[in-house]
Design a protein around this motif. Sequence first.
Motif, PDB file in Angstrom:
ATOM      1  N   TYR A 135      35.995 -17.496  24.981  1.00 22.50           N
ATOM      2  CA  TYR A 135      34.849 -17.452  24.659  1.00 22.50           C
ATOM      3  C   TYR A 135      33.562 -18.326  24.405  1.00 22.50           C
ATOM      4  O   TYR A 135      32.074 -17.812  24.874  1.00 22.50           O
ATOM      5  N   PHE A 136      33.490 -19.525  23.905  1.00 24.55           N
ATOM      6  CA  PHE A 136      32.844 -21.072  24.159  1.00 24.55           C
ATOM      7  C   PHE A 136      32.674 -21.073  25.601  1.00 24.55           C
ATOM      8  O   PHE A 136      31.684 -21.965  26.036  1.00 24.55           O
ATOM      9  N   THR A 137      33.538 -21.623  26.583  1.00 24.48           N
ATOM     10  CA  THR A 137      33.345 -21.205  28.066  1.00 24.48           C
ATOM     11  C   THR A 137      32.812 -20.215  29.199  1.00 24.48           C
ATOM     12  O   THR A 137      32.105 -21.045  29.940  1.00 24.48           O
ATOM     13  N   ALA A 138      32.499 -19.016  28.084  1.00 22.67           N
ATOM     14  CA  ALA A 138      31.448 -18.674  29.523  1.00 22.67           C
ATOM     15  C   ALA A 138      30.708 -18.717  30.048  1.00 22.67           C
ATOM     16  O   ALA A 138      29.955 -19.424  28.709  1.00 22.67           O
ATOM     17  N   GLU A 139      29.822 -18.596  30.745  1.00 23.41           N
ATOM     18  CA  GLU A 139      28.621 -18.931  31.272  1.00 23.41           C
ATOM     19  C   GLU A 139      27.561 -17.988  30.864  1.00 23.41           C
ATOM     20  O   GLU A 139      28.294 -16.593  30.706  1.00 23.41           O
ATOM     21  N   PRO A 140      27.091 -18.506  29.750  1.00 24.60           N
ATOM     22  CA  PRO A 140      26.187 -17.384  29.083  1.00 24.60           C
ATOM     23  C   PRO A 140      24.785 -17.245  30.210  1.00 24.60           C
ATOM     24  O   PRO A 140      24.793 -17.216  31.361  1.00 24.60           O
ATOM     25  N   GLU A 141      24.341 -15.830  29.644  1.00 24.69           N
ATOM     26  CA  GLU A 141      23.181 -15.201  30.449  1.00 24.69           C
ATOM     27  C   GLU A 141      21.574 -16.356  30.580  1.00 24.69           C
ATOM     28  O   GLU A 141      21.423 -16.886  29.048  1.00 24.69           O
ATOM     29  N   PRO A 142      21.281 -16.184  31.641  1.00 24.95           N
ATOM     30  CA  PRO A 142      20.558 -17.545  31.559  1.00 24.95           C
ATOM     31  C   PRO A 142      18.982 -16.565  30.191  1.00 24.95           C
ATOM     32  O   PRO A 142      18.307 -15.861  30.428  1.00 24.95           O
ATOM     33  N   ILE A 143      18.375 -17.994  29.196  1.00 22.87           N
ATOM     34  CA  ILE A 143      17.494 -17.123  28.251  1.00 22.87           C
ATOM     35  C   ILE A 143      16.136 -17.324  29.003  1.00 22.87           C
ATOM     36  O   ILE A 143      15.596 -18.847  29.661  1.00 22.87           O
ATOM     37  N   THR A 144      14.902 -16.376  29.088  1.00 25.07           N
ATOM     38  CA  THR A 144      13.809 -17.238  29.300  1.00 25.07           C
ATOM     39  C   THR A 144      13.408 -17.554  28.483  1.00 25.07           C
ATOM     40  O   THR A 144      13.473 -17.287  27.610  1.00 25.07           O
ATOM     41  N   PRO A 145      12.260 -18.645  28.746  1.00 25.59           N
ATOM     42  CA  PRO A 145      11.630 -19.322  27.051  1.00 25.59           C
ATOM     43  C   PRO A 145      10.662 -18.548  26.906  1.00 25.59           C
ATOM     44  O   PRO A 145       9.658 -18.221  28.052  1.00 25.59           O
ATOM     45  N   PRO A 146      10.425 -18.579  25.999  1.00 27.34           N
ATOM     46  CA  PRO A 146       8.953 -17.690  25.642  1.00 27.34           C
ATOM     47  C   PRO A 146       7.087 -18.576  25.640  1.00 27.34           C
ATOM     48  O   PRO A 146       8.053 -19.648  26.322  1.00 27.34           O
ATOM     49  N   GLU A 147       6.190 -17.619  25.785  1.00 33.38           N
ATOM     50  CA  GLU A 147       5.271 -18.353  26.601  1.00 33.38           C
ATOM     51  C   GLU A 147       4.867 -19.095  25.248  1.00 33.38           C
ATOM     52  O   GLU A 147       4.833 -18.371  24.292  1.00 33.38           O
ATOM     53  N   ARG A 148       3.942 -19.805  25.233  1.00 41.15           N
ATOM     54  CA  ARG A 148       3.546 -21.137  24.072  1.00 41.15           C
ATOM     55  C   ARG A 148       2.118 -20.656  24.096  1.00 41.15           C
ATOM     56  O   ARG A 148       1.812 -20.597  26.114  1.00 41.15           O
ATOM     57  N   ASP A 149       1.299 -21.292  23.085  1.00 38.39           N
ATOM     58  CA  ASP A 149      -0.001 -21.094  23.223  1.00 38.39           C
ATOM     59  C   ASP A 149       0.375 -22.510  22.623  1.00 38.39           C
ATOM     60  O   ASP A 149      -0.075 -22.823  21.996  1.00 38.39           O
TER      61      ASP A 149
END
Length: 172
Positions: free
Chosen positions: A25-39
């Motif tokens: 469970y902990f070594t599975a590849e996580p889905e890429p997360i797009t960072p939120p846009e910042r102001d």
Amino acid sequence: MQMRYAVIAALCFVLIALLLLVDCYFTAEPEPITPPERDWGGLKVQQMAALPEPAAPEIVQTWTEADAVALAQMAWGEARGCGREGQAQTMWCVLNRCDRWGGTPLQQCSASGQFHGYSPDFPVTDELYTLAVDVLTRWDMEKAGQAVIRELEAGYLWFTGDGTENYFREEY
């Protein structure tokens, strides 16, 4: 006693299975997360000032089209049988005289007794005119302090014609 060993073995088996499941469970590849846009509007950005480039020496054109035409006519009369290098040498000779005694290339070419092969009636070919402009431009670059290659390697003497005989003068 054998029952005790069987229970302990079963518990070890369950524990190992549980550890393997947790590890997967902990070594599975996580889905890429797009960072939120910042102001970034409220943040202060500091820019670094770049050092200025050293200024190139300014090249000032000190010759006119009449000077280029005069050099081309002089080279046609003095060195038309020579190659490009010999023709450029004759032009540098004129510019050496301008450096040493002053005046413009036109004045040096048309001075009495200086260049027997010069005449304002001589034709100006495209090749000679282009060569004259090239030599005059390099002359200006040299005056501005840039390293310029002159065609005058061994000296300032050249021969007109086939390299051994001067078509206009018997002797220098």
